[in-house]
Scaffold this motif. Sequence first.
Motif, PDB file in Angstrom:
ATOM      1  N   SER A 281       0.854  -1.191   0.000  1.00 42.55           N
ATOM      2  CA  SER A 281       0.000   0.000   0.000  1.00 42.55           C
ATOM      3  C   SER A 281       0.888   1.238   0.000  1.00 42.55           C
ATOM      4  CB  SER A 281      -0.899   0.033   1.246  1.00 42.55           C
ATOM      5  OG  SER A 281      -0.096   0.172   2.407  1.00 42.55           O
ATOM      6  N   CYS A 282       0.258   2.383  -0.225  1.00 38.19           N
ATOM      7  CA  CYS A 282       0.976   3.653  -0.092  1.00 38.19           C
ATOM      8  C   CYS A 282       1.291   3.909   1.378  1.00 38.19           C
ATOM      9  CB  CYS A 282       0.109   4.765  -0.673  1.00 38.19           C
ATOM     10  SG  CYS A 282       0.817   6.399  -0.499  1.00 38.19           S
ATOM     11  N   THR A 283       0.386   3.491   2.247  1.00 39.90           N
ATOM     12  CA  THR A 283       0.610   3.629   3.692  1.00 39.90           C
ATOM     13  C   THR A 283       1.913   2.933   4.080  1.00 39.90           C
ATOM     14  OG1 THR A 283      -1.781   3.640   4.007  1.00 39.90           O
ATOM     15  CG2 THR A 283      -0.446   3.223   5.962  1.00 39.90           C
TER      16      THR A 283
ATOM     17  N   ASP B 236       4.071  12.612  -0.723  1.00 37.72           N
ATOM     18  CA  ASP B 236       2.942  11.689  -0.736  1.00 37.72           C
ATOM     19  C   ASP B 236       2.323  11.846  -2.122  1.00 37.72           C
ATOM     20  OD1 ASP B 236       0.496  10.436  -0.664  1.00 37.72           O
ATOM     21  OD2 ASP B 236       0.084  10.933   1.435  1.00 37.72           O
TER      22      ASP B 236
ATOM     23  N   ALA C   1       0.497   9.638  -3.642  1.00 38.60           N
ATOM     24  CA  ALA C   1      -0.569   8.629  -3.762  1.00 38.60           C
ATOM     25  C   ALA C   1      -1.482   8.916  -4.951  1.00 38.60           C
ATOM     26  CB  ALA C   1      -1.392   8.582  -2.475  1.00 38.60           C
ATOM     27  N   GLN C   2      -1.745  10.211  -5.199  1.00 38.39           N
ATOM     28  CA  GLN C   2      -2.697  10.600  -6.249  1.00 38.39           C
ATOM     29  C   GLN C   2      -1.993  11.136  -7.481  1.00 38.39           C
ATOM     30  OE1 GLN C   2      -5.377  13.438  -4.465  1.00 38.39           O
ATOM     31  NE2 GLN C   2      -5.726  12.182  -2.655  1.00 38.39           N
TER      32      GLN C   2
ATOM     33  N   SER D 205       0.156   5.210  -4.577  1.00 41.53           N
ATOM     34  CA  SER D 205      -0.883   4.252  -4.198  1.00 41.53           C
ATOM     35  C   SER D 205      -1.514   3.621  -5.432  1.00 41.53           C
ATOM     36  CB  SER D 205      -1.982   4.941  -3.388  1.00 41.53           C
ATOM     37  OG  SER D 205      -3.036   4.020  -3.133  1.00 41.53           O
TER      38      SER D 205
ATOM     39  N   LYS E 139      -7.616   4.755  -7.043  1.00 45.31           N
ATOM     40  CA  LYS E 139      -6.610   5.558  -7.746  1.00 45.31           C
ATOM     41  C   LYS E 139      -6.641   5.268  -9.262  1.00 45.31           C
ATOM     42  CE  LYS E 139      -4.996   7.364  -3.876  1.00 45.31           C
ATOM     43  NZ  LYS E 139      -5.693   6.852  -2.700  1.00 45.31           N
TER      44      LYS E 139
ATOM     45  N   TYR F  58     -11.492  14.932   2.705  1.00 41.09           N
ATOM     46  CA  TYR F  58     -10.887  14.775   4.024  1.00 41.09           C
ATOM     47  C   TYR F  58     -11.526  15.637   5.103  1.00 41.09           C
ATOM     48  CZ  TYR F  58      -7.218  12.913   1.046  1.00 41.09           C
ATOM     49  OH  TYR F  58      -6.522  12.210   0.113  1.00 41.09           O
TER      50      TYR F  58
HETATM   51  C1  LIG Z   1      -4.974   6.991  -1.137  1.00 37.20           C
HETATM   52  C2  LIG Z   1      -4.043   7.833  -0.354  1.00 37.20           C
HETATM   53  C3  LIG Z   1      -3.173   7.293   0.613  1.00 37.20           C
HETATM   54  C4  LIG Z   1      -3.228   5.850   1.055  1.00 37.20           C
HETATM   55  O1  LIG Z   1      -3.019   4.937   0.055  1.00 37.20           O
HETATM   56  P1  LIG Z   1      -3.143   3.357   0.395  1.00 37.20           P
HETATM   57  O2  LIG Z   1      -2.523   2.733  -0.821  1.00 37.20           O
HETATM   58  O3  LIG Z   1      -4.592   3.078   0.545  1.00 37.20           O
HETATM   59  O4  LIG Z   1      -2.362   3.100   1.624  1.00 37.20           O
HETATM   60  C5  LIG Z   1      -2.272   8.127   1.235  1.00 37.20           C
HETATM   61  N1  LIG Z   1      -2.220   9.438   0.951  1.00 37.20           N
HETATM   62  C6  LIG Z   1      -3.049  10.008   0.052  1.00 37.20           C
HETATM   63  C7  LIG Z   1      -2.923  11.473  -0.235  1.00 37.20           C
HETATM   64  C8  LIG Z   1      -3.998   9.226  -0.617  1.00 37.20           C
HETATM   65  O5  LIG Z   1      -4.820   9.801  -1.500  1.00 37.20           O
END
Ligand SMILES: *Cc1c(COP(=O)(O)O)cnc(C)c1O
Length: 375
Positions: free
Chosen positions: A54-56, A152, A154-155, A176, A181, A317
């Motif tokens: 995961s991104c986490t 980060d 992720a997006q 992520s 996504k 958020y």
């Molecule tokens: C989706 C997201 C994450 C978490 O991604 P996972 O793969 O679900 O862990 C973290 N930060 C942002 C900004 C995200 O949009």
Amino acid sequence: MIPFNKPYLTGEEITYIQASLEAGKISGNGPYTQKCEHFFEEKLPGSKCLLTTSCTDALEMCAILADIYPGDEVILPSYTFVSTALAFVRQGAKIVFADSRPDLPGLDETKIEALVTPRTKAIVVVHYAGVACDMDVVMAIAEKYGLVVIEDAAQAVDSFYKGRPLGSIGHMSAFSFHETKNIQCGEGGMLVVNDEHLKKRAEIVWEKGTNRAEFFRGEVNKYGWVDLGSSFLPAEYVAACLWAQLEHFEQIQSRRKAIWERYYRGLQSVPHVRLPQLPDYSTHNGHIFYLLCRSQEERAELINYLKVRGIHSVFHYLSLHKSTFMAKSGGGGPELPYADFYTDCLLRLPFFYELKDEEIDYIVKCINDFYLQKA
Ligand SMILES: *Cc1c(COP(=O)(O)O)cnc(C)c1O
């Protein structure tokens, strides 16, 4: 009902997943994992890419690699997903929240320097909706105070800052591949390491704190426990699923960008509503399309108005500085008016690969009708 999200499958996922199972190598770091990593290493020249579950997870690896210890401070935006902060809290960091920009949900880079103290260790930026933070400003502050910068991202797949791919600018970054996504494999992520000095250690942290990767390359003749780490590798069938998406990367991205543009053109002349802005240094990547309503009440009304017309829109958020967790851990936090504004007023519209032009036009028409009736 037009759903808010619908994960897209290219149709090849099942083929590659089956192949990965039949190959008899099902755990991580096999051929599909390597294909995915090479794909991104070509897109992010000079970077080392490691798939994670995961991104986490990738952010947790960043926290370990940045040597975050109890008492260290990490600056990050309040208007973000929990994981951006959580990964650093787990290492004992004190989170120092920065506000969003007046024009963008991403963190306001002009607010960072005033938050730096002798205990500050890192800055985490979030490229909200794939729109870049002003990275030259962030990197200059980091350089001046000797801080680590983590993106980060992720997006932020396939988005650019002054022509440079997002995720390739900070010391490290995290992507992520969650089903919400652009490119997805259910749950998945990737750590990107740009700083030469961190590359070798990243591989060790990735492999449960062992130098297993070096051993398999024949660089050492035995492997063992050498550092912190955890089990961050996805199974091969997860990578196989991701690979099916990567083979259709351009196709997916070009449709998603077209969806974004169609929303933008359609909504441009709607009164009272603010559309996303793109600073001249950033592209968008067709990840999220959002509107900014004038108040939380207006947003609630619009969500309901769309719902009865078969459209599922959602807010995003809840600022982390006002979270229950932060209150419990004694961090009441400062006033962050723009983080509050996006928490209250930002509305996300349905966005997925298979969304049809007629559906977009219908959503646009409904929003237009809503605001005309308000005028
Ligand atoms: C989706 C997201 C994450 C978490 O991604 P996972 O793969 O679900 O862990 C973290 N930060 C942002 C900004 C995200 O949009």
